[in-house]
Design a protein around this motif. Structure first.
Motif, PDB file in Angstrom:
ATOM      1  N   VAL A  32       0.864  -1.180   0.000  1.00  0.00           N
ATOM      2  CA  VAL A  32       0.000   0.000   0.000  1.00  0.00           C
ATOM      3  C   VAL A  32       0.904   1.234   0.000  1.00  0.00           C
ATOM      4  O   VAL A  32       1.915   1.284   0.702  1.00  0.00           O
ATOM      5  N   GLY A  33       0.573   2.169  -0.814  1.00  0.00           N
ATOM      6  CA  GLY A  33       1.405   3.368  -0.966  1.00  0.00           C
ATOM      7  C   GLY A  33       2.164   3.362  -2.281  1.00  0.00           C
ATOM      8  O   GLY A  33       2.662   4.388  -2.725  1.00  0.00           O
ATOM      9  N   GLN A  34       2.237   2.134  -2.903  1.00  0.00           N
ATOM     10  CA  GLN A  34       2.944   2.036  -4.180  1.00  0.00           C
ATOM     11  C   GLN A  34       2.022   1.523  -5.278  1.00  0.00           C
ATOM     12  O   GLN A  34       2.470   0.928  -6.250  1.00  0.00           O
ATOM     13  N   ARG A  35       0.725   1.700  -5.072  1.00  0.00           N
ATOM     14  CA  ARG A  35      -0.249   1.158  -6.025  1.00  0.00           C
ATOM     15  C   ARG A  35      -0.690   2.225  -7.025  1.00  0.00           C
ATOM     16  O   ARG A  35      -0.345   3.394  -6.883  1.00  0.00           O
ATOM     17  N   ALA A  36      -1.462   1.761  -8.020  1.00  0.00           N
ATOM     18  CA  ALA A  36      -1.778   2.628  -9.164  1.00  0.00           C
ATOM     19  C   ALA A  36      -2.296   4.005  -8.749  1.00  0.00           C
ATOM     20  O   ALA A  36      -1.785   5.034  -9.197  1.00  0.00           O
ATOM     21  N   PHE A  37      -3.290   4.021  -7.873  1.00  0.00           N
ATOM     22  CA  PHE A  37      -3.897   5.304  -7.525  1.00  0.00           C
ATOM     23  C   PHE A  37      -3.189   5.992  -6.354  1.00  0.00           C
ATOM     24  O   PHE A  37      -3.588   7.091  -5.949  1.00  0.00           O
ATOM     25  N   ASP A  38      -2.164   5.335  -5.811  1.00  0.00           N
ATOM     26  CA  ASP A  38      -1.286   6.045  -4.880  1.00  0.00           C
ATOM     27  C   ASP A  38      -0.355   6.942  -5.686  1.00  0.00           C
ATOM     28  O   ASP A  38       0.046   8.017  -5.241  1.00  0.00           O
ATOM     29  N   ALA A  39      -0.014   6.469  -6.881  1.00  0.00           N
ATOM     30  CA  ALA A  39       0.918   7.228  -7.730  1.00  0.00           C
ATOM     31  C   ALA A  39       0.222   8.383  -8.430  1.00  0.00           C
ATOM     32  O   ALA A  39       0.776   9.478  -8.547  1.00  0.00           O
ATOM     33  N   ALA A  40      -0.991   8.159  -8.905  1.00  0.00           N
ATOM     34  CA  ALA A  40      -1.706   9.209  -9.639  1.00  0.00           C
ATOM     35  C   ALA A  40      -3.200   8.990  -9.477  1.00  0.00           C
ATOM     36  O   ALA A  40      -3.672   7.850  -9.539  1.00  0.00           O
TER      37      ALA A  40
END
Ligand code: SF4
Ligand code: FES
Length: 236
Positions: A214-222
């Protein structure tokens, strides 16, 4: 292919004749939120998250094709509130506890909630207690998180060329069903596109939980829609 011009929130947009408003807007760098629409699948028009006003009438942008000179409103306070309400109701209707869900950060419903600034429930939770199918060795189906978008049904048929899923029942009783007694009875594979197409944590592969922290997932990035917004240089 011939082109037509229409107006979206005051901006003249050139589209291909026969293109849906959703696709034409995306091609022009305008994101229209959506859930049941997925890539090049035949649109379903069921979730209504993509609702816009076309010449004064509410229409689903994923199924409505552009017409020359049409005036389309998407980002008005009325339409934004309409969409937000649908998202709020989806959260209340199922069991979407993001902090305990492996899909968190990759979930389109959660990402849309963030986009719409939803941080707490507006409606009372219905707390459904629907069947969870853990029978398959590699995939599980939690119907309590299913938003009935139909992506898995259509992707299984149109892309995987299998017929694993279908809907049964109507209205409040509508459920996703598998063509067999349970998932283990079907020819579903964890690598089927239908599994990846689920926008929420309802249809999930087993034993890969938290492989991506968690924190490195698709919607964490953008944020959701940022890829479309970026085409025009806009903000998410
Ligand atoms: Fe949509 Fe997922 Fe439910 Fe299938 S399991 S209908 S993809 S939410
Ligand atoms: Fe258009 Fe669901 S995305 S109705």
């Amino acid at each position: 292919m011939s082109t037509v011009q229409f107006v979206l929130d005051g901006q003249a947009i050139e589209a291909q004749d026969g293109q849906t408003i959703l696709k034409a807007a995306e091609a022009a760098g305008v994101y229209i939120p959506h859930l049941c629409a997925f890539k090049d699948l035949i649109p379903h028009g069921s979730c209504r998250v993509c609702s816009v006003r076309v010449n004064g009438r509410i229409q689903a942008a994923c199924v409505q094709t552009v017409t020359a000179g049409a005036v389309v409103e998407s980002e008005t306070p009325e339409i934004l509130e309409f969409r937000r309400n649908i998202i709020d109701m989806l959260f209340a209707e199922g069991n979407h506890f993001c902090m305990f869900c492996e899909k968190s950060g990759n979930c389109e419903l959660q990402a849309l909630a963030y986009r719409f600034g939803i941080t707490s429930p507006r409606y009372d939770y219905l707390n459904p207690d629907r069947d969870i199918d853990m029978s398959h060795p590699d995939v599980y189906l939690d119907r309590n998180r299913c938003i009935l978008c139909g992506r898995c049904v259509r992707v299984s048929q149109e892309v995987d060329h299998k017929t694993i899923f279908q809907f049964v029942g109507r209205g409040h009783e509508k459920r996703l069903q598998v063509n067999g007694t349970c998932l283990a009875d079907t020819e579903l594979s964890a690598t089927d596109e239908a599994v990846a197409a689920c926008p929420v944590g309802a249809l999930m592969p087993k034993r890969v939980g938290y492989a991506i922290p968690v924190g490195q997932r698709a919607f964490d990035a953008a944020p959701i829609g940022a890829d479309v917004d970026a085409r025009k240089g806009g903000a998410a």
